[in-house]
Scaffold this motif. Structure first.
Motif, PDB file in Angstrom:
ATOM      1  N   LEU A  23     -24.496 -94.204  68.440  1.00 27.01           N
ATOM      2  CA  LEU A  23     -23.338 -94.591  67.645  1.00 27.01           C
ATOM      3  C   LEU A  23     -22.618 -95.717  68.384  1.00 27.01           C
ATOM      4  N   PRO A  24     -22.913 -96.974  68.035  1.00 29.76           N
ATOM      5  CA  PRO A  24     -22.289 -98.095  68.737  1.00 29.76           C
ATOM      6  C   PRO A  24     -20.859 -98.333  68.268  1.00 29.76           C
ATOM      7  N   PRO A  25     -20.069 -99.114  68.993  1.00 30.29           N
ATOM      8  CA  PRO A  25     -18.696 -99.429  68.577  1.00 30.29           C
ATOM      9  C   PRO A  25     -18.670-100.058  67.183  1.00 30.29           C
ATOM     10  N   GLY A  26     -17.715 -99.618  66.370  1.00 26.94           N
ATOM     11  CA  GLY A  26     -17.561-100.164  65.031  1.00 26.94           C
ATOM     12  C   GLY A  26     -18.495 -99.594  63.991  1.00 26.94           C
ATOM     13  N   ALA A  27     -19.298 -98.602  64.353  1.00 26.92           N
ATOM     14  CA  ALA A  27     -20.233 -97.991  63.403  1.00 26.92           C
ATOM     15  C   ALA A  27     -19.587 -96.792  62.723  1.00 26.92           C
ATOM     16  N   VAL A  28     -19.853 -96.646  61.420  1.00 22.19           N
ATOM     17  CA  VAL A  28     -19.436 -95.459  60.675  1.00 22.19           C
ATOM     18  C   VAL A  28     -20.705 -94.797  60.154  1.00 22.19           C
ATOM     19  N   GLU A 150      -5.700 -89.448  46.117  1.00 24.49           N
ATOM     20  CA  GLU A 150      -4.924 -90.499  46.780  1.00 24.49           C
ATOM     21  C   GLU A 150      -5.053 -90.398  48.298  1.00 24.49           C
ATOM     22  N   THR A 151      -5.004 -89.179  48.838  1.00 20.35           N
ATOM     23  CA  THR A 151      -5.152 -88.996  50.285  1.00 20.35           C
ATOM     24  C   THR A 151      -6.577 -89.311  50.724  1.00 20.35           C
ATOM     25  N   TYR A 152      -7.534 -88.946  49.899  1.00 18.67           N
ATOM     26  CA  TYR A 152      -8.939 -89.274  50.172  1.00 18.67           C
ATOM     27  C   TYR A 152      -9.110 -90.786  50.293  1.00 18.67           C
ATOM     28  N   ARG A 153      -8.488 -91.521  49.376  1.00 18.12           N
ATOM     29  CA  ARG A 153      -8.563 -92.983  49.427  1.00 18.12           C
ATOM     30  C   ARG A 153      -7.888 -93.519  50.688  1.00 18.12           C
ATOM     31  N   LEU A 175     -22.368 -82.772  51.572  1.00 20.58           N
ATOM     32  CA  LEU A 175     -22.818 -83.615  50.468  1.00 20.58           C
ATOM     33  C   LEU A 175     -22.591 -85.082  50.801  1.00 20.58           C
ATOM     34  N   ALA A 176     -23.446 -85.955  50.294  1.00 22.46           N
ATOM     35  CA  ALA A 176     -23.364 -87.388  50.602  1.00 22.46           C
ATOM     36  C   ALA A 176     -22.520 -88.114  49.558  1.00 22.46           C
ATOM     37  N   TYR A 177     -21.231 -87.762  49.505  1.00 22.04           N
ATOM     38  CA  TYR A 177     -20.341 -88.414  48.555  1.00 22.04           C
ATOM     39  C   TYR A 177     -20.112 -89.892  48.891  1.00 22.04           C
ATOM     40  N   ASP A 178     -20.144 -90.250  50.156  1.00 18.99           N
ATOM     41  CA  ASP A 178     -19.605 -91.522  50.614  1.00 18.99           C
ATOM     42  C   ASP A 178     -20.663 -92.413  51.235  1.00 18.99           C
ATOM     43  N   ALA A 179     -21.893 -92.327  50.761  1.00 14.52           N
ATOM     44  CA  ALA A 179     -22.988 -93.064  51.385  1.00 14.52           C
ATOM     45  C   ALA A 179     -22.715 -94.560  51.423  1.00 14.52           C
ATOM     46  N   GLU A 180     -22.078 -95.105  50.379  1.00 19.88           N
ATOM     47  CA  GLU A 180     -21.856 -96.547  50.324  1.00 19.88           C
ATOM     48  C   GLU A 180     -20.832 -97.020  51.357  1.00 19.88           C
ATOM     49  N   LEU A 182     -20.866 -95.957  54.499  1.00 20.17           N
ATOM     50  CA  LEU A 182     -21.440 -95.699  55.811  1.00 20.17           C
ATOM     51  C   LEU A 182     -22.447 -96.768  56.205  1.00 20.17           C
ATOM     52  N   ASP A 183     -22.553 -97.003  57.504  1.00 26.13           N
ATOM     53  CA  ASP A 183     -23.582 -97.904  58.010  1.00 26.13           C
ATOM     54  C   ASP A 183     -24.943 -97.214  58.054  1.00 26.13           C
ATOM     55  N   VAL A 184     -24.928 -95.927  58.302  1.00 29.71           N
ATOM     56  CA  VAL A 184     -26.162 -95.158  58.326  1.00 29.71           C
ATOM     57  C   VAL A 184     -25.846 -93.725  57.905  1.00 29.71           C
ATOM     58  N   LEU A 185     -26.788 -93.118  57.208  1.00 31.21           N
ATOM     59  CA  LEU A 185     -26.626 -91.728  56.776  1.00 31.21           C
ATOM     60  C   LEU A 185     -27.875 -90.953  57.176  1.00 31.21           C
TER      61      LEU A 185
END
Length: 202
Positions: A23-28, A150-153, A175-180, A182-185
């Motif tokens: 997990l490098p710096p700046g990676a999600v 709203e809090t999720y956003r 669950l993979a709700y937020d794949a878009e 992320l840099d990697v899943l």
């Protein structure tokens, strides 16, 4: 964060069978998996709460850990929790915590006891405690559980700012709700991590 060849078993049941990730710096990054796949076990090892049977975890700088269940003292106010963690982290002030509370918009609850807070607000406190010392790596287990839309956003807006500041973020969910976002899943299955992005383009 660098993780190499993590193994862990409960009795005869092997849960992790050679986990490797960077997990490098700046990676999600994200990890998904079925209930019982070993996601929480993996996070507890990454956070130092649990020792692996073998393998290594190396953190380059401090880390923050947001467990799935908020560990709060119902008799204490949010402000009291923040002050305890301020001392624990050796912080000079609560400026960073206050910025996070403002970003998640729950500053007005600072003097409320944890016992009267809603599940969503307790999770906001949980997240603030994990982030208030500005760690280099964030380990988040179902971090937006109980959040309204709203809090999720706002959570993802905060995550984008942390990424821009070079923080590495690992989000674990079933669950993979937020794949878009992320840099990697990765998918955790049979004790191993599988790269979902690579599978989807194969």
């Amino acid at each position: 964060m660098e993780v190499r060849n993590l193994h862990h078993s409960y009795g005869r049941r092997s849960v992790l069978r050679g986990i490797n990730l960077g997990l490098p710096p700046g990676a999600v990054a994200g990890i998904v998996g079925e209930n019982g796949a070993g996601k929480t076990t993996l996070l507890r090892i990454l956070a130092g709460e649990l020792s692996p049977d073998r393998g290594t975890v190396h953190h380059n700088g401090g880390f923050g850990y947001c467990p799935q269940a908020a560990v709060l003292n119902d008799a204490l106010t949010i402000r009291q929790h923040l002050n305890y963690f301020k001392v624990a982290h050796g912080l000079s002030d609560l400026r960073r915590a206050e910025e996070i509370m403002e970003a998640l918009q729950f500053s007005e609850y600072a003097d409320e006891r944890a016992g009267v807070l809603s599940g969503g607000t307790r999770q906001k406190v949980n997240l603030t405690l994990a982030l208030m010392h500005d760690p280099q790596t964030l380990l988040l287990d179902e971090p937006y559980q109980g959040f309204d839309w709203e809090t999720y956003r706002r959570f993802w807006e905060l995550t984008a700012r942390l990424r821009e500041a070079g923080r590495a973020i690992l989000v674990v969910s079933h669950l993979a709700y937020d794949a878009e976002r992320l840099d990697v899943l990765w998918r955790l299955e049979d004790g191993l991590l599988h790269d979902r992005a690579m599978e989807n383009t194969a």
